[in-house]
Write a protein that holds these residues in place. Structure first.
Motif, PDB file in Angstrom:
ATOM      1  N   UNK A  86      21.944   8.250  80.445  1.00  0.00           N
ATOM      2  CA  UNK A  86      22.933   9.063  79.719  1.00  0.00           C
ATOM      3  C   UNK A  86      23.117  10.415  80.392  1.00  0.00           C
ATOM      4  N   UNK A  87      22.027  10.970  80.881  1.00  0.00           N
ATOM      5  CA  UNK A  87      22.113  12.279  81.530  1.00  0.00           C
ATOM      6  C   UNK A  87      22.845  12.196  82.868  1.00  0.00           C
ATOM      7  N   UNK A 137      30.354  19.592  75.871  1.00  0.00           N
ATOM      8  CA  UNK A 137      29.439  18.813  76.704  1.00  0.00           C
ATOM      9  C   UNK A 137      29.259  17.434  76.089  1.00  0.00           C
ATOM     10  N   UNK A 138      29.030  16.451  76.959  1.00  0.00           N
ATOM     11  CA  UNK A 138      28.722  15.105  76.472  1.00  0.00           C
ATOM     12  C   UNK A 138      27.263  14.762  76.742  1.00  0.00           C
ATOM     13  N   UNK A 139      26.511  15.749  77.168  1.00  0.00           N
ATOM     14  CA  UNK A 139      25.110  15.516  77.515  1.00  0.00           C
ATOM     15  C   UNK A 139      24.214  16.235  76.523  1.00  0.00           C
ATOM     16  N   UNK A 140      23.401  15.466  75.823  1.00  0.00           N
ATOM     17  CA  UNK A 140      22.584  16.041  74.755  1.00  0.00           C
ATOM     18  C   UNK A 140      21.657  17.135  75.281  1.00  0.00           C
ATOM     19  N   UNK A 141      21.054  16.910  76.442  1.00  0.00           N
ATOM     20  CA  UNK A 141      20.090  17.888  76.966  1.00  0.00           C
ATOM     21  C   UNK A 141      20.769  19.212  77.299  1.00  0.00           C
ATOM     22  N   UNK A 142      22.001  19.124  77.766  1.00  0.00           N
ATOM     23  CA  UNK A 142      22.767  20.321  78.089  1.00  0.00           C
ATOM     24  C   UNK A 142      23.037  21.134  76.822  1.00  0.00           C
ATOM     25  N   UNK A 179      32.603  13.714  73.287  1.00  0.00           N
ATOM     26  CA  UNK A 179      32.974  12.332  72.994  1.00  0.00           C
ATOM     27  C   UNK A 179      31.733  11.482  72.855  1.00  0.00           C
ATOM     28  N   UNK A 180      30.594  12.129  72.849  1.00  0.00           N
ATOM     29  CA  UNK A 180      29.318  11.438  72.675  1.00  0.00           C
ATOM     30  C   UNK A 180      29.131  11.097  71.190  1.00  0.00           C
ATOM     31  N   UNK A 181      28.924   9.803  70.874  1.00  0.00           N
ATOM     32  CA  UNK A 181      28.752   9.449  69.468  1.00  0.00           C
ATOM     33  C   UNK A 181      27.349   8.928  69.184  1.00  0.00           C
ATOM     34  N   UNK A 182      26.466   9.129  70.125  1.00  0.00           N
ATOM     35  CA  UNK A 182      25.061   8.737  69.957  1.00  0.00           C
ATOM     36  C   UNK A 182      24.496   9.346  68.672  1.00  0.00           C
ATOM     37  N   UNK A 188      39.179  12.092  71.389  1.00  0.00           N
ATOM     38  CA  UNK A 188      39.649  10.748  71.772  1.00  0.00           C
ATOM     39  C   UNK A 188      39.511   9.742  70.642  1.00  0.00           C
ATOM     40  N   UNK A 236      37.068   9.092  68.861  1.00  0.00           N
ATOM     41  CA  UNK A 236      35.776   8.411  68.882  1.00  0.00           C
ATOM     42  C   UNK A 236      35.212   8.392  67.464  1.00  0.00           C
ATOM     43  N   UNK A 254      41.597  16.453  82.998  1.00  0.00           N
ATOM     44  CA  UNK A 254      40.756  15.682  82.095  1.00  0.00           C
ATOM     45  C   UNK A 254      39.362  16.272  82.147  1.00  0.00           C
ATOM     46  N   UNK A 292      31.932  14.382  80.634  1.00  0.00           N
ATOM     47  CA  UNK A 292      30.686  14.120  81.356  1.00  0.00           C
ATOM     48  C   UNK A 292      30.373  12.636  81.401  1.00  0.00           C
ATOM     49  N   UNK A 293      31.085  11.844  80.603  1.00  0.00           N
ATOM     50  CA  UNK A 293      30.799  10.414  80.571  1.00  0.00           C
ATOM     51  C   UNK A 293      31.806   9.685  81.458  1.00  0.00           C
ATOM     52  N   UNK A 331      34.399   7.066  80.294  1.00  0.00           N
ATOM     53  CA  UNK A 331      35.517   7.651  79.585  1.00  0.00           C
ATOM     54  C   UNK A 331      36.591   8.087  80.571  1.00  0.00           C
ATOM     55  N   UNK A 384      40.588   6.438  81.024  1.00  0.00           N
ATOM     56  CA  UNK A 384      41.789   7.247  80.870  1.00  0.00           C
ATOM     57  C   UNK A 384      42.574   7.412  82.162  1.00  0.00           C
ATOM     58  N   UNK A 398      32.330  25.228  80.566  1.00  0.00           N
ATOM     59  CA  UNK A 398      33.316  24.151  80.473  1.00  0.00           C
ATOM     60  C   UNK A 398      34.417  24.541  79.488  1.00  0.00           C
ATOM     61  N   UNK A 418      45.526   5.282  77.553  1.00  0.00           N
ATOM     62  CA  UNK A 418      44.439   4.326  77.686  1.00  0.00           C
ATOM     63  C   UNK A 418      44.896   3.151  78.522  1.00  0.00           C
TER      64      UNK A 418
END
Ligand SMILES: Nc1ncnc2c1ncn2[C@@H]1O[C@H](COP(=O)(O)OP(=O)(O)OP(=O)(O)O)[C@@H](O)[C@H]1O
Ligand SMILES: [Mg+2]
Lengths: 148, 113, 130
Positions: free
Chosen positions: A102-103, B31-36, B50-53, B72, B74, C29, C32-33, C36, C40, C98, C116
């Protein structure tokens, strides 16, 4: 008319340095053949998602492609843990990726759905404890839908 | 800026019923990174992701964030929302992608540090 | 919006060599994922991301993203920069967050053109378990 052509790339699990190299090479082959940009992008996206899954979840695998005048077909086969529940794995947002993945920007559970969406035909087969095989095709001949 | 005002101005869809949205938002964090987010966000920030964890709620709660906006369209699962209500973390969704949503928040005057 | 403008708006630095500053992007856009970003897929766009690994460059290559901006002063290693140069993808880095990066570019008129990927017409799913 150009002849059909085919090839194969080998993939190694956890080899993050070269992750994406096979899809990149496939993209190069398509560019050289003058395949339309939109079709190249769809093929590259599907191949890359499948390649990353092999790198992340499997021990080793290979990507085979065949390009004819009417379609591009790609098979990605791996030896690995396999997928116990394919319906679940195909669900957007479902992921078993560990934290370190994930990171790295993966593990959002969008990869398989992305492959499904960017291809014209998609088959996935998996055997728990043995491995997973994905096959997808993208049509080249007229009748191609315009896509984003 | 007030969270309720942000929800109104950007037509966000609130997914956590019953939580008080009258809370101060000190800035935005994307951010989409939990640690960040764990490492770099500040208390009172609104988190755009957009992280749905499931762990997004735990992170927001630990850092004292004002809420989470999911972009988005989510959709978090029921467990995540239940946990959000229990931890008093408002979760909102928007159909916009991150870039567009942040652009609008920035136009409202929100900043990150 | 061209690269010269982006560099000045964000007070950013160019990490890759031989980049024409008049090169322009039409859409932005931010994520980080990587899946995604791939879903797009919009051509001629700019990616704002907090990740600096080689997969970001690969993702840009596959999704036909033309420019990448890294935030908070985070630069990738020299090997990753070399990969980007090979793929002719300009890399920029700004010290801004960001949030502020997106905000400032949006303020100056850049937008996300997003669609999409379409749904494929034929799907066959066969599961085999032990
Ligand atoms: N080749 C494979 N071998 C074993 N398991 C797999 C394989 N490919 C996918 N999976 C399983 O299916 C899940 C969903 O895969 P998918 O590619 O959709 O998402 P992800 O890889 O978790 O995240 P993303 O692709 O968004 O980075 C994975 O988390 C994993 O559990
Ligand atoms: Mg995946």
């Amino acid at each position: 008319m150009i002849n059909a052509e085919e090839g194969v790339f080998f993939l190694t699990g956890k080899d993050f340095t070269n992750a994406g190299a096979a899809s990149s090479s496939l993209k190069g082959v398509l560019e050289k053949r003058g395949v339309p940009q939109d079709i190249i992008r769809r093929t590259a996206i599907a191949a890359f998602e499948a390649e990353m899954n092999v790198i992340i979840y499997a021990v080793a695998g290979m990507m085979k492609y065949r390009i004819s005048n009417t379609e591009i077909s790609v098979t990605i086969q791996d030896m690995g843990q396999g997928i116990p529940n394919i319906d679940l794995a195909m669900t957007e947002g479902y992921s078993t990726a560990p934290d370190y993945i994930r990171e790295m920007g993966f593990g959002s559970g969008m990869g398989l759905p992305n492959i499904k969406k960017s291809t014209d035909h998609f088959v996935i087969n998996s055997m728990v404890g043995e491995g997973t095989t994905l096959e997808f095709t993208i049509r080249l001949a007229n009748g191609d839908k315009e896509r984003a | 800026m007030n969270l309720q005002e942000i929800v109104n101005r950007l037509s966000l869809d609130v997914k956590t019923p019953g939580l008080d949205l009258n809370r101060e938002v000190t800035g935005g964090y994307v951010s989409d990174l939990l640690s960040d987010v764990m490492g770099n966000s500040s208390g009172g920030n609104i988190w755009i992701t957009l992280q749905i964890h499931l762990n997004i709620v735990a992170v927001a709660s630990l850092k004292g964030l004002a809420g989470i906006i999911l972009v988005n369209n989510r959709r978090p699962d029921e467990d995540t929302l239940k946990r959000a209500v229990a931890e008093n973390i408002p979760v909102m969704t928007s159909a916009l992608p991150t870039f567009e949503l942040v652009g609008r928040l920035y136009a409202l005057g929100l900043r990150c540090r | 919006m061209n690269l010269a403008e982006i560099l000045s708006i964000l007070n950013a630095r160019m990490l890759t060599d031989h980049v024409p500053l008049q090169k322009a992007v039409e859409s932005a856009y931010c994520a980080d994922l990587m899946s995604d970003v791939l879903s797009f897929s919009v051509t001629n766009s700019l990616l704002v991301t907090g990740l600096t690994n080689a997969q970001v460059i690969r993702t840009a290559e596959m999704a036909a993203i033309e420019v990448i901006i890294f935030i908070q002063g985070k630069s990738p290693d020299s090997q990753t920069i070399k990969l980007a140069e090979e793929k002719r993808i300009p890399l920029l880095v700004t010290d801004l967050s960001m949030f502020d990066t997106c905000g400032k570019l949006y303020e100056r008129g850049l937008r996300s053109q997003f669609h999409h990927l379409n749904q494929a017409p034929i799907i066959t799913v066969r599961a085999q378990s032990l």
